[in-house]
Design a protein around this motif. Structure first.
Motif, PDB file in Angstrom:
ATOM      1  N   ALA A 679     -56.279 -43.073   5.946  1.00 23.70           N
ATOM      2  CA  ALA A 679     -57.383 -44.020   6.113  1.00 23.70           C
ATOM      3  C   ALA A 679     -57.138 -45.275   5.291  1.00 23.70           C
ATOM      4  CB  ALA A 679     -58.701 -43.358   5.701  1.00 23.70           C
ATOM      5  N   THR A 680     -56.494 -45.121   4.133  1.00 22.53           N
ATOM      6  CA  THR A 680     -56.156 -46.284   3.311  1.00 22.53           C
ATOM      7  C   THR A 680     -55.154 -47.184   4.030  1.00 22.53           C
ATOM      8  OG1 THR A 680     -56.540 -45.011   1.288  1.00 22.53           O
ATOM      9  CG2 THR A 680     -55.210 -47.009   1.080  1.00 22.53           C
ATOM     10  N   ALA A 681     -54.154 -46.589   4.677  1.00 20.31           N
ATOM     11  CA  ALA A 681     -53.199 -47.384   5.445  1.00 20.31           C
ATOM     12  C   ALA A 681     -53.893 -48.104   6.596  1.00 20.31           C
ATOM     13  CB  ALA A 681     -52.084 -46.480   5.973  1.00 20.31           C
ATOM     14  N   ASP A 682     -54.822 -47.415   7.249  1.00 15.64           N
ATOM     15  CA  ASP A 682     -55.573 -48.052   8.336  1.00 15.64           C
ATOM     16  C   ASP A 682     -56.429 -49.194   7.800  1.00 15.64           C
ATOM     17  OD1 ASP A 682     -54.503 -46.161  10.049  1.00 15.64           O
ATOM     18  OD2 ASP A 682     -56.267 -44.846   9.966  1.00 15.64           O
ATOM     19  N   LEU A 683     -56.985 -49.005   6.609  1.00 17.48           N
ATOM     20  CA  LEU A 683     -57.799 -50.045   5.986  1.00 17.48           C
ATOM     21  C   LEU A 683     -56.968 -51.312   5.758  1.00 17.48           C
ATOM     22  CD1 LEU A 683     -60.169 -49.466   2.931  1.00 17.48           C
ATOM     23  CD2 LEU A 683     -58.720 -51.486   3.069  1.00 17.48           C
ATOM     24  N   ILE A 684     -55.737 -51.124   5.310  1.00 18.64           N
ATOM     25  CA  ILE A 684     -54.865 -52.268   5.054  1.00 18.64           C
ATOM     26  C   ILE A 684     -54.643 -53.063   6.341  1.00 18.64           C
ATOM     27  CG2 ILE A 684     -52.514 -52.932   4.398  1.00 18.64           C
ATOM     28  CD1 ILE A 684     -52.609 -50.353   2.556  1.00 18.64           C
ATOM     29  N   GLU A 685     -54.363 -52.354   7.444  1.00 19.05           N
ATOM     30  CA  GLU A 685     -54.147 -53.048   8.714  1.00 19.05           C
ATOM     31  C   GLU A 685     -55.428 -53.721   9.189  1.00 19.05           C
ATOM     32  OE1 GLU A 685     -52.713 -52.249  13.321  1.00 19.05           O
ATOM     33  OE2 GLU A 685     -52.206 -50.796  11.753  1.00 19.05           O
ATOM     34  N   ALA A 686     -56.581 -53.031   9.032  1.00 18.89           N
ATOM     35  CA  ALA A 686     -57.848 -53.610   9.467  1.00 18.89           C
ATOM     36  C   ALA A 686     -58.161 -54.880   8.680  1.00 18.89           C
ATOM     37  CB  ALA A 686     -58.974 -52.590   9.297  1.00 18.89           C
ATOM     38  N   ALA A 687     -57.915 -54.847   7.368  1.00 17.05           N
ATOM     39  CA  ALA A 687     -58.185 -56.030   6.538  1.00 17.05           C
ATOM     40  C   ALA A 687     -57.316 -57.199   6.971  1.00 17.05           C
ATOM     41  CB  ALA A 687     -57.946 -55.693   5.064  1.00 17.05           C
ATOM     42  N   ARG A 689     -55.881 -57.657   9.964  1.00 17.71           N
ATOM     43  CA  ARG A 689     -56.280 -58.089  11.308  1.00 17.71           C
ATOM     44  C   ARG A 689     -57.585 -58.880  11.267  1.00 17.71           C
ATOM     45  NH1 ARG A 689     -52.584 -57.170  15.657  1.00 17.71           N
ATOM     46  NH2 ARG A 689     -51.493 -55.213  15.276  1.00 17.71           N
ATOM     47  N   ALA A 690     -58.470 -58.520  10.311  1.00 15.94           N
ATOM     48  CA  ALA A 690     -59.761 -59.204  10.202  1.00 15.94           C
ATOM     49  C   ALA A 690     -59.651 -60.495   9.391  1.00 15.94           C
ATOM     50  CB  ALA A 690     -60.780 -58.274   9.562  1.00 15.94           C
ATOM     51  N   GLY A 691     -58.452 -60.823   8.917  1.00 16.96           N
ATOM     52  CA  GLY A 691     -58.262 -62.052   8.157  1.00 16.96           C
ATOM     53  C   GLY A 691     -58.774 -61.970   6.738  1.00 16.96           C
ATOM     54  N   ARG A 692     -58.737 -60.779   6.149  1.00 19.17           N
ATOM     55  CA  ARG A 692     -59.210 -60.585   4.772  1.00 19.17           C
ATOM     56  C   ARG A 692     -58.112 -59.905   3.943  1.00 19.17           C
ATOM     57  NH1 ARG A 692     -63.516 -59.874   8.176  1.00 19.17           N
ATOM     58  NH2 ARG A 692     -65.442 -60.996   7.636  1.00 19.17           N
ATOM     59  N   PRO A 693     -56.998 -60.588   3.727  1.00 21.84           N
ATOM     60  CA  PRO A 693     -55.870 -59.953   3.019  1.00 21.84           C
ATOM     61  C   PRO A 693     -56.209 -59.549   1.593  1.00 21.84           C
ATOM     62  CG  PRO A 693     -55.534 -62.319   3.282  1.00 21.84           C
ATOM     63  CD  PRO A 693     -56.700 -61.975   4.139  1.00 21.84           C
ATOM     64  N   GLU A 694     -57.180 -60.207   0.975  1.00 19.78           N
ATOM     65  CA  GLU A 694     -57.527 -59.861  -0.405  1.00 19.78           C
ATOM     66  C   GLU A 694     -58.098 -58.450  -0.520  1.00 19.78           C
ATOM     67  OE1 GLU A 694     -61.217 -61.391   1.559  1.00 19.78           O
ATOM     68  OE2 GLU A 694     -59.094 -61.989   1.503  1.00 19.78           O
ATOM     69  N   CYS A 722     -47.140 -51.223   5.699  1.00 26.35           N
ATOM     70  CA  CYS A 722     -48.266 -51.944   5.108  1.00 26.35           C
ATOM     71  C   CYS A 722     -47.785 -53.143   4.279  1.00 26.35           C
ATOM     72  CB  CYS A 722     -49.083 -51.004   4.227  1.00 26.35           C
ATOM     73  SG  CYS A 722     -49.903 -49.680   5.149  1.00 26.35           S
ATOM     74  N   GLU A 723     -46.661 -52.962   3.563  1.00 29.63           N
ATOM     75  CA  GLU A 723     -46.107 -54.072   2.787  1.00 29.63           C
ATOM     76  C   GLU A 723     -45.637 -55.193   3.702  1.00 29.63           C
ATOM     77  OE1 GLU A 723     -43.093 -52.176   0.495  1.00 29.63           O
ATOM     78  OE2 GLU A 723     -44.496 -51.379  -0.998  1.00 29.63           O
ATOM     79  N   ALA A 724     -45.070 -54.805   4.840  1.00 29.71           N
ATOM     80  CA  ALA A 724     -44.610 -55.809   5.798  1.00 29.71           C
ATOM     81  C   ALA A 724     -45.777 -56.623   6.349  1.00 29.71           C
ATOM     82  CB  ALA A 724     -43.864 -55.123   6.939  1.00 29.71           C
ATOM     83  N   LEU A 725     -46.917 -55.992   6.531  1.00 34.40           N
ATOM     84  CA  LEU A 725     -48.096 -56.708   7.027  1.00 34.40           C
ATOM     85  C   LEU A 725     -48.504 -57.809   6.048  1.00 34.40           C
ATOM     86  CD1 LEU A 725     -50.387 -53.869   8.458  1.00 34.40           C
ATOM     87  CD2 LEU A 725     -49.699 -55.948   9.670  1.00 34.40           C
ATOM     88  N   LEU A 726     -48.498 -57.484   4.752  1.00 34.34           N
ATOM     89  CA  LEU A 726     -48.898 -58.476   3.756  1.00 34.34           C
ATOM     90  C   LEU A 726     -47.824 -59.520   3.523  1.00 34.34           C
ATOM     91  CD1 LEU A 726     -51.131 -56.289   3.150  1.00 34.34           C
ATOM     92  CD2 LEU A 726     -51.046 -57.108   0.785  1.00 34.34           C
ATOM     93  N   ALA A 727     -46.550 -59.074   3.557  1.00 31.10           N
ATOM     94  CA  ALA A 727     -45.451 -60.000   3.257  1.00 31.10           C
ATOM     95  C   ALA A 727     -45.046 -60.833   4.465  1.00 31.10           C
ATOM     96  CB  ALA A 727     -44.240 -59.214   2.753  1.00 31.10           C
TER      97      ALA A 727
END
Length: 877
Positions: A679-687, A689-694, A722-727
């Motif tokens: 669920a934490t990994a899904d949260l990272i992707e949702a954040a 996708r929703a434009g809330r990287p913080e 997940c790191e690739a999504l942020l980077a």
């Protein structure tokens, strides 16, 4: 002749025709008030089947006097076919022999099987008998069956399928409820049918009208009042029909000689109609068999061979209720002294006791222990309760109530267990006793779904338990605390049990100490995989399999749960199996074996219902939540009684509703286990996708720390994704894809490939993007992950892929099978016989053959030989 029962007769005839002509099985519960004609309908069913070649009718009638004797009803039902026990599988034959013989394990040893094995043995035996022709089991007056028999017959009835066996039960209106069996209410007769019933009694119009009024359409009342004519009981006071019928019988009894009434009372008090006991008591009281002559002529009793039977249970009630208390006590004393059966002697001594009596209480306690050793836990609970009430010493009374609570808990009756525990608690201030009762109450709370409260109660009471009980309570409390997120209780358990690796490892994880907690739990899993467990032990392997799930070690979890499930099947440990199957299904879902998981869960839910554990159904159904989320089945997921924020978040993420997904996922309690970390990994992707990287950075740090600690390839690959999504970088995606190739969890692999393909397309590397997108589409198709499949196909089209965007796949023949057909086919393909498959799946051999017969055409084959050439095992991930 039966009047006004055309619909009921048609329903019964249909069941019997299905058994005779098509080999179908069925069960039906006839419900109605006393005297309404339930027994007459059972007799009608017996007459219908008696015309067929090879047909067999087995009967049992519940007897109030035997309700405290474990398996008394099973003896009555199966004694005529006891010679067929040798054909049963070993554990089943042993269980049924113990039920029929009254023997159990020697000493204080518990039985080597659980309480449902006898029910499976009855099912197998009935199926064996049905090989010669249809079998009809008639179970009358179910409300008076002993608890062990009722539970056994219910288990068999719930698992009937294709044996050619019909089971008909008859019960009073307010008894034998919540069985799950189809019911047929038996109503009173209408005016026209009641008049037809009375047509041959030669009554005047005035008397006939009074009989019709007084009887209220109850057939027994119509017959008795019709026979009485004008000599009806006083109708000035409105009484229930049953009371009016009893009054009619009592008026007949009052006209009999004193010795005849005494002999009737002896028979009523004895209850079973067992002649040696009756005659022994009669001799002691100066009466004999000859004194029943006038009662026979009046049609109140029938004397045949070595038994005496009342014409109707209400006759017995009228005899017993109409006698003065002193006379009843004298009769029970005489029956106690003449009885050769220890259980019957204990019952009569208890009925004759005028107040607390330790000698009688000891007899009842001994009877309870005999019932316990034969797995008759419900009966044992009732006997311990009686022993408690007859105990003069308050401490001893409390101890017996505590034993009743334990037996009720083992019988799957939490409400009774709580009641007994409350009564025991009011009689003691001993800390160890109160701790034991706290254990019972905690288990009850957990079964009711109050898991956090159960964890607190278990750990708090463990502090006052004896040394032997303390460790077990703390371990149970720690498990409750982990599953419910009750962190303070878990930490307290670890402080109280510092040398326990299981409790300590969970507490370290709860305290965010991954460095020390993960190695402790990993060591337990590794040790379990190297150890061959002893037969009959179930808790440790399932517990360790669940630890493996927490650590994300899917292969270990699946291996341990599969081994444990096989041992439960081998040893007939039916009650433990639903929980083990739940663990197995969770591992199957994690590794993408959704079809297998569905078959596993359907079996687990069926067993939970068939063993009278409906509260387990919602826990088991919750495993489906992630599958529903993966498949994008919104209506199915939202209808589930138990669904996690993680499943809802994944659903919203797949459907592209990112703000909603983020809301659900941020509400998931933080815990270092595979489920919550997903669920934490899904949260990272949702954040992202929703434009809330913080809102993704802190969760990413948690997930990376956990992945590094557990060192599971799928977890490390997901962390890289997940790191690739942020980077917004290709390198972590490339590393993740390589790791996924040697990992479990295909759904996570496909998601990584989808995100990587999207990144490559945005980087204008369209040709490179097609390879991971095609792989993702293949996996999503196999997992029926429609929302994700639609996204992957859209991405592939955006790369300029020409032609069909669907990856051609060979038809999967196994998908055509029902979950149970799939289980049967896989076992049959290994060369296992139908009889062995039946023992493993707790079915009858004929039901196994039925499933194979239905599966062969779906697979395009016609025999077991051809089945052996097919690939029917789940593909490895």
């Amino acid at each position: 002749m039966l009047y006004g029962r055309n619909d009921e007769q048609a329903r019964i005839s249909s069941l019997l025709a299905g058994a005779r002509e098509q080999g179908r099985s069925g069960a039906l519960l006839l419900r109605g008030e006393a005297g309404i004609g339930k027994s007459a309908l059972l007799d009608h069913a017996a007459d219908l089947l008696a015309d067929g070649d090879g047909a067999r009718v087995l009967r049992v009638t519940g007897i109030d006097a035997e309700s405290g004797i474990a398996f008394a009803g099973i003896n009555q039902l199966l004694w005529p076919v006891r010679d067929r026990l040798d054909g049963l599988p070993g554990p089943q034959a042993e269980a049924l022999r113990a039920a029929l013989s009254g023997s159990g394990p020697s000493g204080d040893a518990p039985p080597a099987r659980d309480r449902f094995t006898t029910g499976l043995a009855v099912l197998t035996l009935l199926a064996d008998l049905a090989e010669d022709g249809p079998v009809l089991c008639l179970v009358d007056d179910v409300q008076w069956l002993d608890g062990a028999t009722a539970e056994t017959l219910l288990f068999a009835a719930r698992r009937l399928a294709a044996e050619g066996v019909v089971m008909l039960f008859a019960a009073r209106d307010d008894a034998f409820t919540g069985t799950g069996l189809p019911e047929l209410p038996i109503e009173r007769l209408g005016r026209d049918d009641a008049e037809r019933f009375l047509a041959g009694h030669g009554l005047s119009p005035a008397v006939r009208d009074r009989v019709l009024h007084e009887s209220g359409g109850n057939p027994l009342a119509l017959r008795e009042f019709g026979m009485a004519g004008a000599r009806l009981p006083d109708g000035s006071r409105p009484l229930p029909v049953t009371d009016r019928v009893i009054a009619r019988f009592q008026s007949q009894i009052d006209e009999l000689p004193d010795k005849t009434r005494l002999m009737l009372l002896i028979a009523a008090a004895e209850g079973r109609g067992y002649m040696p006991s009756l005659l022994g008591a009669a001799h002691e009281l100066g009466v004999g068999l000859e004194d029943l002559e006038q009662a026979e002529r009046a049609g109140l009793v029938e004397v045949s061979g070595r038994s005496i039977a009342f014409r109707h249970p209400l006759v017995r009630a009228a005899v017993y209720q109409g006698a003065v208390a002193a006379c009843r006590l004298t009769v029970h004393q005489a029956l106690a002294s003449s009885s050769e059966d220890a259980d019957c002697r204990a019952r009569h001594r208890a009925s004759a006791a005028l107040g607390p009596d330790e000698d009688v209480a000891v007899d009842l306690q001994d009877a309870a222990e005999r019932a316990r050793k034969r797995t008759g836990y419900a009966t044992a609970a009732r006997l311990y309760e009686q022993a408690a009430y007859l105990s003069p010493d308050m401490d001893t009374r409390g101890a017996r109530f505590r034993a009743a609570a334990n037996m009720a808990l083992q019988a799957g009756r939490p409400d009774e267990a709580e009641d007994f525990a409350t009564k025991a608690g009011a009689l003691t201030d001993d800390p160890a006793e109160l701790a034991h009762l706290g254990h019972v109450r905690a288990v009850v709370e957990y079964e009711r779904g109050n898991r956090r409260a159960a964890a607190r109660m278990m750990v708090e009471h463990a502090a006052y338990a004896t040394r032997d009980d303390r460790a077990a309570m703390l371990r149970a409390g720690a498990a409750y605390a982990w599953t419910s997120g009750e962190r303070p209780a878990l930490l307290r358990a670890a402080q109280s049990l510092p040398d326990d690796t299981f409790v300590g490892g969970l507490a370290l994880l709860a305290g965010d100490d991954l460095e020390h907690g993960v190695p402790l739990l990993t060591g337990l899993v590794a040790q379990a995989r190297l150890t061959t467990p002893e037969p009959g032990v179930t808790a440790d392997l399932d517990e360790t399999a669940r630890l493996a799930l927490i650590l994300g070690d899917d292969e270990a979890a699946l291996e341990l749960a599969t081994v444990e499930a096989a041992r439960c099947r081998l040893n007939g440990l039916i009650g433990a199996l639903p929980g083990v199957l739940r663990t197995q299904a969770q591992a199957q879902v994690a590794t993408g074996r959704h079809t297998d998981a569905e078959a596993t869960l359907i079996e687990a839910i069926s067993l939970a219902c068939d063993t009278g554990l409906p509260n387990d159904e919602w826990r088991l159904s919750a495993v489906f939540a992630r599958v529903a989320a993966v498949e994008g089945d919104e209506s199915r997921l939202r209808d589930m009684p138990e669904k996690t924020g993680g499943a809802l978040g994944l659903l919203e993420l797949g459907l592209g509703r990112y703000d909603d997904a983020l809301r659900h996922l941020e509400a998931v309690p933080h815990q270092y286990s595979a489920d919550t970390m997903l669920a934490t990994a899904d949260l990272i992707e949702a954040a992202m996708r929703a434009g809330r990287p913080e809102r993704a950075r802190a969760p990413l740090a948690r997930f990376r720390a956990w992945a590094d600690a557990v060192q599971q390839p799928w977890a490390l690959a997901t962390a890289l994704r997940c790191e690739a999504l942020l980077a917004d970088s290709a390198e972590p995606y490339e590393q993740a894809v390589r790791l996924h190739e040697k990992a479990t969890r295909p759904f996570e692999r496909a998601r990584t490939e989808l995100l990587y393909g999207e990144w490559l397309r945005r980087a204008r590397r369209r040709s490179d993007a097609r390879t991971p997108l095609r792989s993702a589409i293949e996996i999503f198709e196999r997992l029926r992950a429609k929302p994700w499949l639609d996204r992957a196909r859209a991405e592939l089209r955006a790369t300029g892929e020409s032609g069909s965007t669907s990856i051609p796949t060979a038809p999967v023949l196994l998908d055509r099978l029902t979950p149970q057909e799939l289980q049967v086919v896989r076992l049959a393909a290994k060369g296992i016989s139908s009889r062995e498959i039946a023992a493993q799946l707790f079915l009858s051999p004929r039901t196994v053959e039925y499933h194979l017969y239905k599966a062969y055409p779906k697979l395009g084959i016609s025999s077991r030989k051809e089945l052996s050439r097919l690939t029917v095992e789940p593909s490895s991930t």
